[in-house]
Write a protein that holds these residues in place. Structure first.
Motif, mmCIF file in Angstrom:
data_model
loop_
_atom_site.group_PDB
_atom_site.id
_atom_site.type_symbol
_atom_site.label_atom_id
_atom_site.label_comp_id
_atom_site.label_asym_id
_atom_site.label_seq_id
_atom_site.Cartn_x
_atom_site.Cartn_y
_atom_site.Cartn_z
ATOM 1 N N THR A 70 0.962 -1.178 0.052
ATOM 2 C CA THR A 70 0.001 0.032 0.102
ATOM 3 C C THR A 70 0.517 1.086 0.067
ATOM 4 O OG1 THR A 70 -0.087 0.074 2.442
ATOM 5 C CG2 THR A 70 -1.846 -1.147 1.324
ATOM 6 N N GLY A 71 2.253 0.935 0.071
ATOM 7 C CA GLY A 71 3.085 2.290 -0.055
ATOM 8 C C GLY A 71 2.725 3.283 -1.121
ATOM 9 N N ASN A 72 2.464 3.081 -2.306
ATOM 10 C CA ASN A 72 2.259 3.747 -3.463
ATOM 11 C C ASN A 72 0.713 3.809 -3.560
ATOM 12 O OD1 ASN A 72 4.828 4.254 -3.945
ATOM 13 N ND2 ASN A 72 5.315 2.320 -5.105
ATOM 14 N N ALA A 73 -0.063 3.277 -3.013
ATOM 15 C CA ALA A 73 -1.739 3.489 -3.124
ATOM 16 C C ALA A 73 -2.244 4.837 -2.932
ATOM 17 C CB ALA A 73 -2.240 2.403 -2.121
ATOM 18 N N PRO A 74 -3.040 5.246 -3.546
ATOM 19 C CA PRO A 74 -3.777 6.675 -3.280
ATOM 20 C C PRO A 74 -4.305 6.741 -1.932
ATOM 21 C CG PRO A 74 -5.072 5.334 -5.125
ATOM 22 C CD PRO A 74 -3.839 4.685 -4.751
ATOM 23 N N SER A 75 -4.378 7.720 -1.410
ATOM 24 C CA SER A 75 -5.169 8.017 -0.402
ATOM 25 C C SER A 75 -6.522 8.942 -0.517
ATOM 26 C CB SER A 75 -4.559 8.899 0.735
ATOM 27 O OG SER A 75 -5.020 9.338 1.725
ATOM 28 N N PHE A 76 -7.585 8.434 -0.012
ATOM 29 C CA PHE A 76 -8.843 9.311 -0.493
ATOM 30 C C PHE A 76 -9.563 9.784 0.885
ATOM 31 C CE2 PHE A 76 -8.302 5.524 -3.553
ATOM 32 C CZ PHE A 76 -8.498 6.494 -4.413
ATOM 33 N N THR A 77 -8.573 10.168 1.807
ATOM 34 C CA THR A 77 -9.092 10.739 3.039
ATOM 35 C C THR A 77 -9.659 12.036 2.726
ATOM 36 O OG1 THR A 77 -6.812 11.890 3.063
ATOM 37 C CG2 THR A 77 -7.250 9.750 4.518
ATOM 38 N N GLY A 78 -9.254 12.910 1.766
ATOM 39 C CA GLY A 78 -9.849 14.039 1.551
ATOM 40 C C GLY A 78 -11.261 13.881 1.010
ATOM 41 N N GLN A 79 -11.443 13.065 0.099
ATOM 42 C CA GLN A 79 -12.574 12.655 -0.556
ATOM 43 C C GLN A 79 -13.528 12.162 0.348
ATOM 44 O OE1 GLN A 79 -9.978 11.971 -2.101
ATOM 45 N NE2 GLN A 79 -9.770 12.312 -4.060
ATOM 46 N N ILE A 80 -13.338 11.166 1.287
ATOM 47 C CA ILE A 80 -14.030 10.703 2.246
ATOM 48 C C ILE A 80 -14.598 11.646 3.300
ATOM 49 C CG2 ILE A 80 -13.902 9.030 4.457
ATOM 50 C CD1 ILE A 80 -11.935 7.232 2.671
#
Length: 52
Positions: A10-20
């Motif tokens: 998951t090191g290069n996985a996108p983060s969706f915290t802003g959208q969530i």
């Protein structure tokens, strides 16, 4: 029986915290609007409830 182990980095996985976070704010705002007496959503819900 063959066993397969799959690993995922998951090191290069996108983060969706802003959208969530934004979605939660929209959801909570809509829920607050529905609870507010006289709101359009509350009036619509009341009409639906009366219709059964």
């Amino acid at each position: 029986m063959l066993t397969v182990t799959v690993t995922y980095d998951t090191g290069n996985a996108p983060s969706f915290t802003g959208q969530i976070s934004q979605a939660a704010q929209i959801w909570n705002g809509a829920a607050a609007c529905e609870r507010r007496p006289g709101s359009l959503v509350a009036a619509s819900s009341a009409r639906r409830a009366r219709r059964g």
